[in-house]
Design a protein around this motif. Structure first.
Motif, mmCIF file in Angstrom:
data_model
loop_
_atom_site.group_PDB
_atom_site.id
_atom_site.type_symbol
_atom_site.label_atom_id
_atom_site.label_comp_id
_atom_site.label_asym_id
_atom_site.label_seq_id
_atom_site.Cartn_x
_atom_site.Cartn_y
_atom_site.Cartn_z
ATOM 1 N N LEU A 73 -45.067 122.136 0.840
ATOM 2 C CA LEU A 73 -44.221 121.430 -0.113
ATOM 3 C C LEU A 73 -44.747 120.027 -0.415
ATOM 4 C CD1 LEU A 73 -40.660 122.461 1.147
ATOM 5 C CD2 LEU A 73 -41.839 123.276 -0.904
ATOM 6 N N ARG A 74 -45.374 119.417 0.574
ATOM 7 C CA ARG A 74 -45.882 118.052 0.398
ATOM 8 C C ARG A 74 -47.365 118.039 0.015
ATOM 9 N NH1 ARG A 74 -43.939 114.278 5.264
ATOM 10 N NH2 ARG A 74 -44.531 112.707 3.719
ATOM 11 N N HIS A 75 -47.925 119.226 -0.216
ATOM 12 C CA HIS A 75 -49.333 119.344 -0.622
ATOM 13 C C HIS A 75 -50.264 118.680 0.399
ATOM 14 C CE1 HIS A 75 -47.871 120.843 -4.452
ATOM 15 N NE2 HIS A 75 -47.089 119.778 -4.558
ATOM 16 N N ARG A 76 -50.005 118.988 1.661
ATOM 17 C CA ARG A 76 -50.832 118.472 2.745
ATOM 18 C C ARG A 76 -51.485 119.626 3.495
ATOM 19 N NH1 ARG A 76 -47.641 113.252 5.377
ATOM 20 N NH2 ARG A 76 -47.574 112.026 3.440
ATOM 21 N N SER A 77 -52.401 119.285 4.362
ATOM 22 C CA SER A 77 -53.168 120.298 5.084
ATOM 23 C C SER A 77 -52.270 121.093 6.036
ATOM 24 C CB SER A 77 -54.299 119.637 5.878
ATOM 25 O OG SER A 77 -54.919 120.570 6.732
ATOM 26 N N VAL A 78 -52.192 122.409 5.802
ATOM 27 C CA VAL A 78 -51.412 123.263 6.692
ATOM 28 C C VAL A 78 -52.085 123.345 8.062
ATOM 29 C CG1 VAL A 78 -50.549 125.614 7.048
ATOM 30 C CG2 VAL A 78 -50.495 124.589 4.768
ATOM 31 N N LYS A 79 -53.404 123.411 8.054
ATOM 32 C CA LYS A 79 -54.142 123.504 9.317
ATOM 33 C C LYS A 79 -53.861 122.297 10.205
ATOM 34 C CE LYS A 79 -58.793 123.855 11.251
ATOM 35 N NZ LYS A 79 -60.254 123.935 10.945
ATOM 36 N N ARG A 80 -53.864 121.126 9.595
ATOM 37 C CA ARG A 80 -53.605 119.914 10.382
ATOM 38 C C ARG A 80 -52.179 119.904 10.913
ATOM 39 N NH1 ARG A 80 -54.804 113.679 8.398
ATOM 40 N NH2 ARG A 80 -54.192 112.667 10.348
ATOM 41 N N ALA A 81 -51.230 120.362 10.108
ATOM 42 C CA ALA A 81 -49.828 120.380 10.538
ATOM 43 C C ALA A 81 -49.605 121.338 11.700
ATOM 44 C CB ALA A 81 -48.936 120.770 9.360
ATOM 45 N N LEU A 82 -50.372 122.424 11.721
ATOM 46 C CA LEU A 82 -50.182 123.435 12.760
ATOM 47 C C LEU A 82 -50.976 123.156 14.026
ATOM 48 C CD1 LEU A 82 -50.239 126.724 10.622
ATOM 49 C CD2 LEU A 82 -48.264 125.420 11.426
ATOM 50 N N THR A 83 -51.956 122.274 13.942
ATOM 51 C CA THR A 83 -52.838 122.059 15.097
ATOM 52 C C THR A 83 -52.637 120.721 15.796
ATOM 53 O OG1 THR A 83 -54.588 121.238 13.602
ATOM 54 C CG2 THR A 83 -54.627 123.578 14.197
ATOM 55 N N ASP A 84 -51.683 119.893 15.342
ATOM 56 C CA ASP A 84 -51.491 118.616 16.035
ATOM 57 C C ASP A 84 -50.634 118.757 17.295
ATOM 58 O OD1 ASP A 84 -48.867 118.824 15.188
ATOM 59 O OD2 ASP A 84 -48.978 117.179 13.753
ATOM 60 N N ARG A 85 -50.059 119.940 17.503
ATOM 61 C CA ARG A 85 -49.324 120.324 18.724
ATOM 62 C C ARG A 85 -47.994 119.605 18.900
ATOM 63 N NH1 ARG A 85 -54.700 119.606 21.076
ATOM 64 N NH2 ARG A 85 -55.741 121.628 21.189
ATOM 65 N N SER A 86 -47.606 118.737 17.982
ATOM 66 C CA SER A 86 -46.331 118.037 18.130
ATOM 67 C C SER A 86 -45.155 119.006 18.051
ATOM 68 C CB SER A 86 -46.201 116.954 17.057
ATOM 69 O OG SER A 86 -46.205 117.521 15.753
ATOM 70 N N ALA A 87 -45.275 120.041 17.202
ATOM 71 C CA ALA A 87 -44.211 121.030 17.091
ATOM 72 C C ALA A 87 -44.055 121.811 18.391
ATOM 73 C CB ALA A 87 -44.511 121.990 15.934
ATOM 74 N N LEU A 88 -45.159 122.068 19.071
ATOM 75 C CA LEU A 88 -45.097 122.802 20.338
ATOM 76 C C LEU A 88 -44.425 121.965 21.422
ATOM 77 C CD1 LEU A 88 -48.617 124.514 20.433
ATOM 78 C CD2 LEU A 88 -46.423 125.488 19.718
ATOM 79 N N VAL A 89 -44.667 120.668 21.393
ATOM 80 C CA VAL A 89 -44.012 119.783 22.375
ATOM 81 C C VAL A 89 -42.500 119.774 22.142
ATOM 82 C CG1 VAL A 89 -43.765 117.378 23.119
ATOM 83 C CG2 VAL A 89 -46.038 118.345 22.756
ATOM 84 N N THR A 90 -42.093 119.673 20.882
ATOM 85 C CA THR A 90 -40.658 119.730 20.574
ATOM 86 C C THR A 90 -40.055 121.045 21.037
ATOM 87 O OG1 THR A 90 -40.921 118.272 18.651
ATOM 88 C CG2 THR A 90 -38.955 119.666 18.713
ATOM 89 N N ALA A 91 -40.751 122.147 20.789
ATOM 90 C CA ALA A 91 -40.262 123.460 21.208
ATOM 91 C C ALA A 91 -40.162 123.562 22.725
ATOM 92 C CB ALA A 91 -41.184 124.555 20.663
ATOM 93 N N ALA A 92 -41.137 123.012 23.429
ATOM 94 C CA ALA A 92 -41.125 123.065 24.895
ATOM 95 C C ALA A 92 -39.955 122.265 25.465
ATOM 96 C CB ALA A 92 -42.450 122.547 25.450
ATOM 97 N N LEU A 93 -39.732 121.067 24.937
ATOM 98 C CA LEU A 93 -38.628 120.243 25.417
ATOM 99 C C LEU A 93 -37.284 120.883 25.089
ATOM 100 C CD1 LEU A 93 -39.964 116.702 24.421
ATOM 101 C CD2 LEU A 93 -39.869 117.691 26.712
ATOM 102 N N LEU A 94 -37.191 121.474 23.918
ATOM 103 C CA LEU A 94 -35.947 122.140 23.533
ATOM 104 C C LEU A 94 -35.689 123.358 24.427
ATOM 105 C CD1 LEU A 94 -33.652 121.932 21.489
ATOM 106 C CD2 LEU A 94 -34.970 123.391 19.951
ATOM 107 N N ALA A 95 -36.738 124.110 24.725
ATOM 108 C CA ALA A 95 -36.579 125.288 25.585
ATOM 109 C C ALA A 95 -36.134 124.922 26.987
ATOM 110 C CB ALA A 95 -37.896 126.072 25.638
ATOM 111 N N LEU A 96 -36.556 123.761 27.469
ATOM 112 C CA LEU A 96 -36.173 123.326 28.808
ATOM 113 C C LEU A 96 -34.730 122.846 28.888
ATOM 114 C CD1 LEU A 96 -39.317 121.396 30.099
ATOM 115 C CD2 LEU A 96 -38.244 123.369 31.194
ATOM 116 N N THR A 97 -34.127 122.557 27.748
ATOM 117 C CA THR A 97 -32.781 121.974 27.763
ATOM 118 C C THR A 97 -31.684 122.934 27.319
ATOM 119 O OG1 THR A 97 -33.192 121.064 25.546
ATOM 120 C CG2 THR A 97 -33.618 119.617 27.427
#
Length: 366
Positions: A73-97
């Motif tokens: 939607l923002r016309h940015r790199s999908v690869k970069r958005a998926l590989t910075d791992r920030s989403a995985l950290v959010t998912a991990a913290l959410l799963a622990l809580t």
């Protein structure tokens, strides 16, 4: 040749200043955080079962889909958005809580709220003012409290032998009765006399409101009822020490948070034992260790000055104690973190650095 040189010069303007080289990139930092969470995940799976792994998978897939959607939607790199791992950290913290047997659609809803609303509505990575994982957790607590607290499991040694991936999937994806697994997990304990309830802090809420907390007795963290909380605290602290050694986080914030939490917990329990649990219980229950090492140290949602970070940690600990003793919600760490996040800009203003050369000499510029 000239075109290539012009392109290279233009590329210098794609990133905002300052153009500083750092040994730790965003990808590397997120990877280290994920590695630091492995001990906590291992202990949680042993004592709570395989539901935690399934929650992480659901949350991670949802977070990655949200990241890709926003990038398109923002016309940015999908690869970069998926590989910075920030989403995985959010998912991990959410799963622990969240509860290990929470229905999958609620996990998806919490993750979508965390990534799309809390993170990207404010500009994306580095721009959000609230911690996404804690906001997603609170979203569930407020919007679906019945299901949320009904799908918790009391921890027990070797709970993974009962809450296997297949049986956990039956509850999470197929709607099987979670109470069947709950009763089987309780049966694993040799000395099961714990208070009934979703979590320890939720269990003592009635006694706290009646001013009878001291009547519950002393918590034995070596018993089957509570050894999981001690093991989780040690595992998360080990992960936090790993991040300190790797210089991902500074020791001042976790140390300030834990000292303030311990001091206020001790004082409050001494003054009013009927309303406050003990200092040790404040430290080991309710996500205190996760908050100390993995939540308040988030560089995006904390303060930018050294003094500000100390005040931020102390304020968060104070709010944790205040909410646990006088609040209606038992899960106080998430609420305390969000309130402190909101106060972070003001703390930065109060603790701003003095400009070089100003105010050092009497009669100078003020």
């Amino acid at each position: 040749m000239q075109i290539a040189e012009q392109t290279a010069k233009q590329n210098l303007g794609l990133e905002s200043a300052p153009h500083l080289h750092a040994p730790l990139t965003t990808n590397a930092i997120m990877l280290l955080v994920l590695l630091a969470l492995i001990p906590g995940f291992a202990v949680a799976v042993y004592f709570f079962g395989a539901g935690l792994i399934l929650q992480f998978i659901v949350s991670a897939l949802t977070a990655l889909v949200c990241e890709a959607l926003v990038a398109l939607l923002r016309h940015r790199s999908v690869k970069r958005a998926l590989t910075d791992r920030s989403a995985l950290v959010t998912a991990a913290l959410l799963a622990l809580t969240i509860p290990p047997l929470l229905p999958w659609h609620l996990t998806v809803a919490a993750t979508v709220f965390a990534i799309l609303i809390v993170k990207h509505a404010f500009g994306g990575l580095g721009m959000n003012i609230f911690n996404p994982a804690m906001a997603g957790f609170i979203f569930l607590v407020i919007s679906a409290p019945g299901v949320f607290y009904d799908t918790w499991l009391t921890p027990a040694p070797a709970a993974i032998s009962v809450v296997t991936p297949d049986r956990a999937a039956g509850v999470i994806f197929m709607g099987d009765d979670p109470h069947v697994l709950y009763r089987e997990v309780v049966a694993l304990k040799e000395d099961a006399h714990t208070l009934t309830g979703a979590t320890f802090l939720e269990s003592v809420k009635t006694a706290r409101k009646a001013g009878e907390v001291e009547m519950l007795g002393t918590t034995d963290f070596t018993s089957d009822d509570y050894v999981a909380y001690l093991a989780m605290a040690l595992a998360l602290a080990l992960g936090g020490l790993f991040l300190m050694v790797k210089k991902v986080i500074l020791y001042q914030m976790p140390l300030t948070f834990l000292i303030t939490l311990a001091a206020l917990g001790y004082i409050w329990h001494s003054v009013n034992p009927g309303a406050s649990i003990t200092m040790t219980e404040h430290l080991l229950f309710g996500g205190s260790m996760l908050g100390a090492f993995f939540i308040i140290t988030d560089p995006v949602t904390t303060c930018g000055t050294a003094r500000g970070r100390i005040l931020f940690a102390a304020l968060t600990a104070f709010l944790v104690i205040l909410i646990r003793i006088h609040g209606s919600y038992s899960d106080s760490v998430a609420f305390a973190v969000l309130l402190a996040n909101a106060a972070a800009p003001l703390i930065d203003v109060i603790t701003k650095r003095r400009p070089f050369g100003i105010g050092y000499r009497k009669g100078g510029l003020q």
